[in-house]
Design a protein around this motif. Structure first.
Motif, PDB file in Angstrom:
ATOM      1  N   MET A  95      59.870 -28.439  -6.321  1.00  0.00           N
ATOM      2  CA  MET A  95      58.637 -28.342  -5.549  1.00  0.00           C
ATOM      3  C   MET A  95      57.855 -27.091  -5.955  1.00  0.00           C
ATOM      4  SD  MET A  95      58.072 -28.203  -1.451  1.00  0.00           S
ATOM      5  CE  MET A  95      58.886 -26.619  -1.299  1.00  0.00           C
ATOM      6  N   PHE A  96      58.527 -25.936  -6.077  1.00  0.00           N
ATOM      7  CA  PHE A  96      57.834 -24.713  -6.483  1.00  0.00           C
ATOM      8  C   PHE A  96      57.319 -24.821  -7.917  1.00  0.00           C
ATOM      9  CE2 PHE A  96      60.205 -22.267  -3.067  1.00  0.00           C
ATOM     10  CZ  PHE A  96      59.089 -22.153  -2.270  1.00  0.00           C
ATOM     11  N   TYR A  97      58.030 -25.550  -8.779  1.00  0.00           N
ATOM     12  CA  TYR A  97      57.552 -25.780 -10.136  1.00  0.00           C
ATOM     13  C   TYR A  97      56.205 -26.501 -10.106  1.00  0.00           C
ATOM     14  CZ  TYR A  97      56.899 -28.108 -14.584  1.00  0.00           C
ATOM     15  OH  TYR A  97      56.351 -28.591 -15.735  1.00  0.00           O
ATOM     16  N   LYS A  98      56.093 -27.525  -9.275  1.00  0.00           N
ATOM     17  CA  LYS A  98      54.832 -28.276  -9.195  1.00  0.00           C
ATOM     18  C   LYS A  98      53.711 -27.418  -8.618  1.00  0.00           C
ATOM     19  CE  LYS A  98      56.509 -32.938  -9.331  1.00  0.00           C
ATOM     20  NZ  LYS A  98      56.156 -34.288  -8.943  1.00  0.00           N
ATOM     21  N   ILE A  99      54.023 -26.599  -7.622  1.00  0.00           N
ATOM     22  CA  ILE A  99      53.018 -25.698  -7.051  1.00  0.00           C
ATOM     23  C   ILE A  99      52.570 -24.700  -8.109  1.00  0.00           C
ATOM     24  CG2 ILE A  99      52.681 -23.818  -5.394  1.00  0.00           C
ATOM     25  CD1 ILE A  99      54.491 -25.432  -3.475  1.00  0.00           C
ATOM     26  N   LEU A 102      50.219 -26.288 -10.713  1.00  0.00           N
ATOM     27  CA  LEU A 102      48.847 -26.473 -10.223  1.00  0.00           C
ATOM     28  C   LEU A 102      48.125 -25.139 -10.068  1.00  0.00           C
ATOM     29  CD1 LEU A 102      49.240 -29.249  -7.542  1.00  0.00           C
ATOM     30  CD2 LEU A 102      48.059 -29.411  -9.729  1.00  0.00           C
ATOM     31  N   TRP A 103      48.821 -24.147  -9.531  1.00  0.00           N
ATOM     32  CA  TRP A 103      48.205 -22.848  -9.294  1.00  0.00           C
ATOM     33  C   TRP A 103      47.689 -22.249 -10.594  1.00  0.00           C
ATOM     34  CZ3 TRP A 103      51.492 -17.903  -8.637  1.00  0.00           C
ATOM     35  CH2 TRP A 103      50.663 -16.805  -8.479  1.00  0.00           C
ATOM     36  N   ARG A 104      48.482 -22.344 -11.653  1.00  0.00           N
ATOM     37  CA  ARG A 104      48.089 -21.733 -12.924  1.00  0.00           C
ATOM     38  C   ARG A 104      46.932 -22.450 -13.609  1.00  0.00           C
ATOM     39  NH1 ARG A 104      51.537 -17.726 -13.728  1.00  0.00           N
ATOM     40  NH2 ARG A 104      53.491 -17.831 -12.625  1.00  0.00           N
ATOM     41  N   GLN A 105      46.600 -23.639 -13.150  1.00  0.00           N
ATOM     42  CA  GLN A 105      45.456 -24.359 -13.691  1.00  0.00           C
ATOM     43  C   GLN A 105      44.195 -24.159 -12.849  1.00  0.00           C
ATOM     44  OE1 GLN A 105      46.193 -28.464 -14.661  1.00  0.00           O
ATOM     45  NE2 GLN A 105      48.352 -28.043 -14.987  1.00  0.00           N
ATOM     46  N   VAL A 126      58.484 -16.033  -4.207  1.00  0.00           N
ATOM     47  CA  VAL A 126      57.878 -14.933  -4.957  1.00  0.00           C
ATOM     48  C   VAL A 126      58.487 -14.847  -6.351  1.00  0.00           C
ATOM     49  CG1 VAL A 126      57.679 -12.420  -5.101  1.00  0.00           C
ATOM     50  CG2 VAL A 126      57.134 -13.588  -2.971  1.00  0.00           C
ATOM     51  N   GLU A 127      59.804 -14.923  -6.426  1.00  0.00           N
ATOM     52  CA  GLU A 127      60.462 -14.860  -7.728  1.00  0.00           C
ATOM     53  C   GLU A 127      59.990 -16.001  -8.625  1.00  0.00           C
ATOM     54  OE1 GLU A 127      64.921 -15.127  -9.702  1.00  0.00           O
ATOM     55  OE2 GLU A 127      64.699 -15.113  -7.531  1.00  0.00           O
ATOM     56  N   TYR A 128      59.921 -17.187  -8.090  1.00  0.00           N
ATOM     57  CA  TYR A 128      59.544 -18.346  -8.892  1.00  0.00           C
ATOM     58  C   TYR A 128      58.081 -18.285  -9.316  1.00  0.00           C
ATOM     59  CZ  TYR A 128      60.006 -22.960 -10.804  1.00  0.00           C
ATOM     60  OH  TYR A 128      60.076 -24.008 -11.675  1.00  0.00           O
ATOM     61  N   LEU A 129      57.194 -17.957  -8.395  1.00  0.00           N
ATOM     62  CA  LEU A 129      55.753 -17.993  -8.685  1.00  0.00           C
ATOM     63  C   LEU A 129      55.262 -16.812  -9.512  1.00  0.00           C
ATOM     64  CD1 LEU A 129      54.514 -19.265  -5.222  1.00  0.00           C
ATOM     65  CD2 LEU A 129      54.736 -20.584  -7.319  1.00  0.00           C
ATOM     66  N   PHE A 130      55.973 -15.705  -9.518  1.00  0.00           N
ATOM     67  CA  PHE A 130      55.472 -14.521 -10.215  1.00  0.00           C
ATOM     68  C   PHE A 130      56.256 -14.130 -11.460  1.00  0.00           C
ATOM     69  CE2 PHE A 130      53.638 -13.970  -5.987  1.00  0.00           C
ATOM     70  CZ  PHE A 130      52.321 -13.828  -6.345  1.00  0.00           C
ATOM     71  N   THR A 131      57.174 -14.975 -11.920  1.00  0.00           N
ATOM     72  CA  THR A 131      57.908 -14.620 -13.128  1.00  0.00           C
ATOM     73  C   THR A 131      57.538 -15.492 -14.318  1.00  0.00           C
ATOM     74  OG1 THR A 131      59.735 -16.061 -12.469  1.00  0.00           O
ATOM     75  CG2 THR A 131      59.915 -13.721 -11.897  1.00  0.00           C
ATOM     76  N   GLY A 132      56.725 -16.512 -14.130  1.00  0.00           N
ATOM     77  CA  GLY A 132      56.393 -17.422 -15.224  1.00  0.00           C
ATOM     78  C   GLY A 132      55.341 -16.920 -16.172  1.00  0.00           C
ATOM     79  N   ALA A 133      54.447 -16.064 -15.737  1.00  0.00           N
ATOM     80  CA  ALA A 133      53.348 -15.576 -16.573  1.00  0.00           C
ATOM     81  C   ALA A 133      52.769 -14.335 -15.904  1.00  0.00           C
ATOM     82  CB  ALA A 133      52.282 -16.656 -16.725  1.00  0.00           C
ATOM     83  N   PRO A 134      51.907 -13.634 -16.600  1.00  0.00           N
ATOM     84  CA  PRO A 134      51.384 -12.379 -16.058  1.00  0.00           C
ATOM     85  C   PRO A 134      50.244 -12.552 -15.046  1.00  0.00           C
ATOM     86  CG  PRO A 134      50.483 -12.753 -18.218  1.00  0.00           C
ATOM     87  CD  PRO A 134      51.474 -13.850 -17.972  1.00  0.00           C
ATOM     88  N   LEU A 135      50.288 -13.604 -14.220  1.00  0.00           N
ATOM     89  CA  LEU A 135      49.267 -13.797 -13.201  1.00  0.00           C
ATOM     90  C   LEU A 135      49.744 -13.153 -11.914  1.00  0.00           C
ATOM     91  CD1 LEU A 135      48.454 -17.542 -13.846  1.00  0.00           C
ATOM     92  CD2 LEU A 135      47.187 -15.556 -14.645  1.00  0.00           C
TER      93      LEU A 135
END
Length: 138
Positions: A95-99, A102-105, A126-135
């Motif tokens: 679920m967090f992957y899908k969020i 979408l957020w990064r687009q 927080v860990e999931y959403l803020f570790t994938g890229a420098p956003l």
């Protein structure tokens, strides 16, 4: 830019009525005052327990000229296309992957305000959403 991103739990009508930008603890929701002040943003309403659920409501900005404004829209994050067969979301990570996808687009992937309700697995989200890229929020 006057943009926010929020993750809030899907809840009962009683919880929604108790929510306030002046509330405290679980009743605190700054997005209510931000939208009244003309801000726009993405609000993900999520259920972090099976059956997993994630809905996105996008609020258009009321500030600035008409090119910055927009209408509010709604999307079922886990079932974005009505003609598509509904697949099971097997984990909160999925679920967090899908969020995150979408957020990064989004037009504004770096919000001014990021609000994470305590009932939405704070540390994990927080860990999931803020570790994938420098956003990161400003």
């Amino acid at each position: 830019s006057h943009v926010f991103l929020a993750l809030k739990p899907t809840g009962s009508r009683e919880w929604a009525r108790a929510s306030s930008c002046l509330g405290s603890e679980l009743d605190y929701d700054p997005t209510l005052c931000l939208t009244k002040a003309g801000w726009g943003g993405h609000v993900y309403s999520v259920n972090v327990h099976p059956p997993f659920r994630a809905e996105l409501r996008i609020f258009g900005r009321g500030l600035g000229d008409s090119t910055q404004s927009g209408h509010s829209t709604y999307m079922d994050v886990l079932h974005p296309y009505p003609h598509q067969e509904r697949g099971d979301t097997l984990s909160v990570e999925h679920m967090f992957y899908k969020i995150d996808f979408l957020w990064r687009q989004a037009n504004e992937p770096s919000p001014d305000v990021f609000f994470l309700h305590p009932a939405v697995h704070n540390c994990h989200a927080v860990e999931y959403l803020f570790t994938g890229a420098p956003l990161k929020p400003k």
